[in-house]
Design a protein around this motif. Structure first.
Motif, short mmCIF file in Angstrom:
data_model
loop_
_atom_site.label_atom_id
_atom_site.label_comp_id
_atom_site.label_asym_id
_atom_site.label_seq_id
_atom_site.Cartn_x
_atom_site.Cartn_y
_atom_site.Cartn_z
N UNK A 1 3.58 -13.75 2.08
CA UNK A 1 3.16 -13.14 3.34
C UNK A 1 4.09 -12.00 3.76
N UNK A 2 4.56 -11.25 2.81
CA UNK A 2 5.35 -10.04 3.06
C UNK A 2 4.60 -8.86 2.45
N UNK A 3 4.22 -7.92 3.30
CA UNK A 3 3.47 -6.74 2.87
C UNK A 3 4.41 -5.54 2.88
N UNK A 4 4.36 -4.74 1.83
CA UNK A 4 5.21 -3.56 1.70
C UNK A 4 4.34 -2.31 1.83
N UNK A 5 4.64 -1.48 2.80
CA UNK A 5 4.01 -0.17 2.95
C UNK A 5 5.02 0.89 2.55
N UNK B 1 -3.59 4.66 -0.52
CA UNK B 1 -4.27 5.29 0.61
C UNK B 1 -3.84 6.75 0.66
N UNK B 2 -4.80 7.65 0.45
CA UNK B 2 -4.52 9.08 0.47
C UNK B 2 -4.88 9.64 1.85
N UNK B 3 -3.92 10.30 2.47
CA UNK B 3 -4.11 10.91 3.79
C UNK B 3 -4.08 12.42 3.60
N UNK B 4 -5.25 13.05 3.65
CA UNK B 4 -5.35 14.48 3.41
C UNK B 4 -5.34 15.23 4.73
N UNK B 5 -5.34 16.55 4.64
CA UNK B 5 -5.42 17.37 5.85
C UNK B 5 -6.76 17.12 6.53
N UNK B 6 -6.79 17.03 7.86
CA UNK B 6 -8.03 16.68 8.56
C UNK B 6 -9.05 17.81 8.55
N UNK C 1 0.85 -1.20 0.00
CA UNK C 1 0.00 0.00 0.00
C UNK C 1 0.88 1.24 0.00
N UNK C 2 0.45 2.23 -0.76
CA UNK C 2 1.13 3.52 -0.82
C UNK C 2 0.37 4.50 0.08
N UNK C 3 1.07 5.11 1.02
CA UNK C 3 0.49 6.16 1.86
C UNK C 3 0.95 7.49 1.29
#
Length: 653
Positions: free
Chosen positions: A317-321, A344-349, A214-216
Motif C-alpha cells: 500500500x505504498x504508491x510512488x509518483x 501519464x503524459x501531460x502535454x501542453x493544453x 506512475x510516471x508524470x
C-alpha cells in the motif's frame, strides 16, 4: 592555558640550548678549552656542540660570568659547528699543542636528539579532521534537534537518512484538484491512485493489485509538480515529497541509504504516497560499459530504488509518483510494469485547457470586468502553445503592468501587453533606429504581412510592429496558429513563402539587402530539411528517414546514407526553398502597391492591428482556419451577416 604552558616548557627543555647563550668556536677555544675548563663534549645531531664545564668554586663563578648556562647544577656552553670532522681535527690540534696525553683527553659523545613534536606532527591532520567532524556533528545535532525530524543520534550519523518532507492532515497543502486545470485525463489517473489508497478493499476483493507507481512526464511548466501537490492536498494519507537530487551526495552509499530509509518510513505509515520530483537525476539509463566515480554512486542509488519498488520485500500500500520532463533518458527497468505501472503524459493544453487555466489564475487578480468564459477564451486564443507556467507568468505580468501604470484594475489591454512582452520580449525604447533602418524594417514586415494575407494556409494575422523588442528583433508580426496536429505539404510551403516575404520585399524596394532575414532563412531551411529527410515529402527520395546517427554525447557517428544520397538531399532542399522564393516574389510583385501602402502605414503608426489591415486591404479573401480566432477574437461585424467573398483560384505551391 595550562596545556599551552606545559607544551612551551617541554619545548624549551628539548631544545639543545637557548640561542641567547650560544657562542662561537673561537670563544669556546679561548675561554674554556685552552684553560682546561671542559669536562665533556656532546655533539648533538652532528651540528651542535654542548660542552660540560668543570664545576668548582671559583671556576663556577668564572664560567657563569663567561655566559655558561646552569642546568640543574651543571654548567653547559653550546655552539654550532659546520662539520664534525673539522671540529674533531681542531680539537685534537688544540690538545696536542697543550700536551695533553691521549688517555686524559676530553671525551666526546655523539647524541641524536629528536623533538617530541616530530612524533606528534604527522598526526596533526588526523586530529584536525576528527576535531572538525566532531564539531560538525555537534552543530548538526543541535540543528537537527531544533528542526523537523531532528533528535536521536543526529549530525553526521544522520547523513543516510531521507530528506523527504511529510505532508499530512497536520501539515496540509492548500492546493486541491480544483486548482489544477488543463490536464483532466491526468487528474483522473491521479485521483484513481488516491481512491486506491483510501479504499483498497474495494479493489482487492476482486483480485486487483494496487498499482505500484506512475510516471508524470511532459514539457516543463505543464503542471506535473502542481498535480502532485494537489494529490497531497486531496489525499487523507501521508504524502512524502522528495527531489531526485537529494539522493546524490558526496559520500559513497548515501543515496542508497536514503532510498531505503524513505521506503521504510512510507511502510510504517502505509497506506502512503511517495513523490519523487525530477527522478531523472537518479533514474538515468545505466551505462553498458563500466563507469567510474559518481556514475557508480548513481547506479547504486537506482539499483536500490528498483529493489525497493519491486524486490523480495513487498511495498504494501505504498504508491510512488515521479515527475520528469526527460522520460527518454530513464532506465528501462524503472519504467516496466510492476514498478511504474502507469505512464501519464501531460502535454501542453489546447484552447479549452488554456481557458480553464486562465480561470484559475484570474481568480487571484482584480479585474475591471467580471470573469467570463468569453474573457478567458479570448486570452487563451491569444496564447497558443502556452503551458500552465507560461499562463501564470502572463497573468502576473499583466498585474505588474497595471500596477506600474497606477491602475485600479487589470484590463484586457494589460493582458495584451503582457502577452506581447512574453512572446516578443521587452520593448527596447533605448534602441533608436535611423530613418533608413526604420524604412527597411517597415518594408520587411510589410512583405511578411502581405504574403500571409494572401496565402490560404497562413495563420491569422493579429499585429505587425516595427518597434524593436528583445535582444535582436527590430520588428515582428504576430500570428495566431491554431491547435493543429497534422500539417500538409501545402501548409509547409505557405509558411516558407511567408517567411521569405521580408527578404523579397527588401529586394523589390531597395538596391541592396540587409541581414534582417537571417532568422527567416534559418526557419525556412529547417522546414525544408524536415520535409525532405524526416517527413517523406520528396518524390525522388521517397518515404525514408535520413537522419544522422549520434551517440549519447551528441557526436555524429556516421551518416546512414551515401554521398550521392546526401547530394540529392541537398538538391531537394534547395529546390523547395527556391520554389518558395519564386512564389513569394510572384505574390509581392503583383501586390507591390499594397506592400507600399502597409509599409507607409507602419512608418506613421509603428504598430498595425488586424483592423488596420482590413481598412487598408479589405477583408482577407480566405476564411480563417483557426476556430478559436473566429469564436473569441474576430469582431462581430466580420463574424456574421455578410459572408466573405469566395476565394480566388490559387495555384498550388
Amino acid at each position: 592555558m595550562i596545556a599551552s604552558f606545559i607544551l612551551t616548557f617541554l619545548w624549551s627543555l628539548l631544545q639543545p640550548v637557548d640561542t641567547t647563550n650560544q657562542m662561537t668556536f673561537q670563544d669556546f677555544k679561548s675561554k674554556y678549552l685552552e684553560k682546561g675548563l671542559v669536562k665533556k663534549i656532546y655533539v648533538i645531531n652532528k651540528s651542535f656542540v654542548e660542552a660540560e664545564l668543570i664545576t668548582s668554586g671559583n671556576d663556577n663563578q668564572v664560567g657563569m660570568n663567561n655566559g655558561a648556562l646552569n642546568f640543574f647544577g651543571q654548567q653547559v656552553v653550546g655552539f654550532t659547528i659546520g662539520s664534525v670532522d673539522f671540529f674533531e681535527e681542531q680539537l685534537d690540534l688544540i690538545q696536542d699543542n697543550l700536551g695533553i696525553p691521549q688517555n686524559e683527553r676530553i671525551p666526546i659523545a655523539y647524541v641524536e636528539k629528536v623533538s617530541i613534536f616530530s612524533y606528534i606532527l604527522p598526526f596533526v591532520p588526523t586530529f584536525v579532521l576528527l576535531g572538525g567532524l566532531y564539531w560538525l556533528t555537534f552543530k548538526m545535532r543541535g540543528a537537527g534537534g531544533k528542526g523537523a525530524g531532528g533528535g536521536g543520534m543526529g549530525g553526521i550519523f544522520n547523513v543516510g537518512k531521507s530528506k523527504a518532507k511529510l505532508f499530512n492532515q497536520e501539515t496540509a497543502v492548500k492546493v486541491k484538484f480544483k486548482d489544477v486545470a488543463g490536464c483532466d485525463e491526468a487528474k483522473e489517473e491521479i485521483m484513481e491512485f488516491v481512491q486506491f489508497l483510501k479504499n483498497p478493499k474495494k479493489y482487492e476483493k476482486l483480485g486487483a493489485k494496487i498499482p505500484r507507481g506512475a510516471i508524470l512526464s511532459g514539457p516543463p511548466g505543464t503542471g506535473k509538480t502542481l498535480l502532485a501537490k494537489a494529490t497531497a492536498g486531496e489525499a487523507n494519507v501521508p504524502f512524502l515529497s522528495v527531489s531526485g537530487s537529494e539522493f546524490v551526495e558526496m559520500f559513497v552509499g548515501v543515496g542508497a541509504s536514503r532510498v531505503r530509509d524513505l521506503f521504510q518510513q512510507a511502510r510504517k505509515m502505509a497506506p502512503a504516497i511517495i513523490f519523487v520530483d525530477e527522478i531523472d537525476a537518479i533514474g538515468k539509463e545505466r551505462s553498458k560499459a563500466g563507469a567510474m566515480g559518481g556514475n557508480d554512486e548513481k547506479e547504486a542509488t537506482l539499483n536500490q530504488l528498483l529493489v525497493e519498488m519491486d524486490g523480495f520485500e513487498s511495498s504494501d500500500h505504498v504508491v510512488v509518483l515521479a515527475g520528469t520532463n526527460r522520460p527518454d533518458v530513464l532506465d528501462k527497468a524503472l519504467l516496466r510494469p510492476g514498478r511504474f505501472d502507469r505512464h501519464i503524459s501531460i502535454d501542453r493544453p489546447d484552447i479549452e485547457g488554456r481557458k480553464d487555466i486562465y480561470k484559475v489564475h484570474l481568480k487571484q487578480i482584480t479585474l475591471k470586468e467580471p470573469l467570463t468564459d468569453n474573457f478567458a477564451g479570448k486570452l487563451a486564443a491569444l496564447t497558443p502553445g502556452f503551458a500552465g507556467a507560461d499562463i501564470a507568468n502572463a497573468c502576473n505580468e499583466a498585474a505588474l503592468i497595471a500596477a506600474r501604470n497606477d491602475c485600479n484594475y487589470v484590463e484586457l489591454k494589460h493582458f495584451e501587453m503582457a502577452i506581447e512582452r512574453v512572446i516578443a520580449g521587452l520593448e527596447r525604447k533605448s534602441r533608436i533606429l535611423s530613418p533608413e533602418e526604420k524604412t527597411t524594417v517597415a518594408y520587411h514586415e510589410a512583405g511578411h504581412a502581405i504574403c500571409g494575407w494572401y496565402l490560404q494556409y497562413a495563420d491569422p494575422l493579429l499585429k505587425v510592429s516595427i518597434i524593436p523588442r528583445g535582444q535582436g528583433a527590430l520588428g515582428y508580426a504576430q500570428y495566431l496558429p491554431g491547435d493543429q496536429y497534422l500539417i500538409s505539404k501545402e501548409q509547409f510551403m505557405h509558411r516558407m513563402i511567408m517567411a521569405l516575404g521580408g527578404r523579397v520585399s527588401e529586394e523589390l524596394h531597395f538596391p541592396t539587402v540587409t541581414t534582417g532575414a537571417s532568422d527567416d532563412f534559418k526557419k525556412v531551411t529547417q522546414m525544408a530539411t524536415s520535409m525532405i529527410t524526416r517527413l517523406g515529402m520528396s518524390p525522388k527520395l521517397g518515404t525514408i528517414v535520413f537522419e544522422n546517427n549520434k551517440n549519447s554525447g551528441g557526436f555524429q557517428i556516421h551518416k546512414p546514407f551515401s554521398e550521392k544520397t546526401a547530394e540529392l538531399i541537398d538538391n531537394e532542399v534547395k529546390g523547395l526553398v527556391d520554389h518558395a522564393y519564386t512564389k513569394c516574389k510572384e505574390i509581392l510583385t503583383a501586390k507591390l502597391d499594397e506592400v507600399d501602402l502597409v509599409a507607409k502605414e507602419l512608418l506613421s503608426k509603428e504598430v498595425m492591428t488586424r483592423d488596420d489591415m482590413i481598412r487598408l486591404l479589405g477583408e482577407r479573401p480566405f476564411k480563417e482556419r483557426n476556430d478559436a480566432f473566429e469564436k473569441y477574437l474576430m469582431p462581430p461585424k466580420f463574424s456574421g451577416g455578410k459572408s466573405a467573398p469566395p476565394p480566388p483560384p490559387q495555384e498550388t505551391a
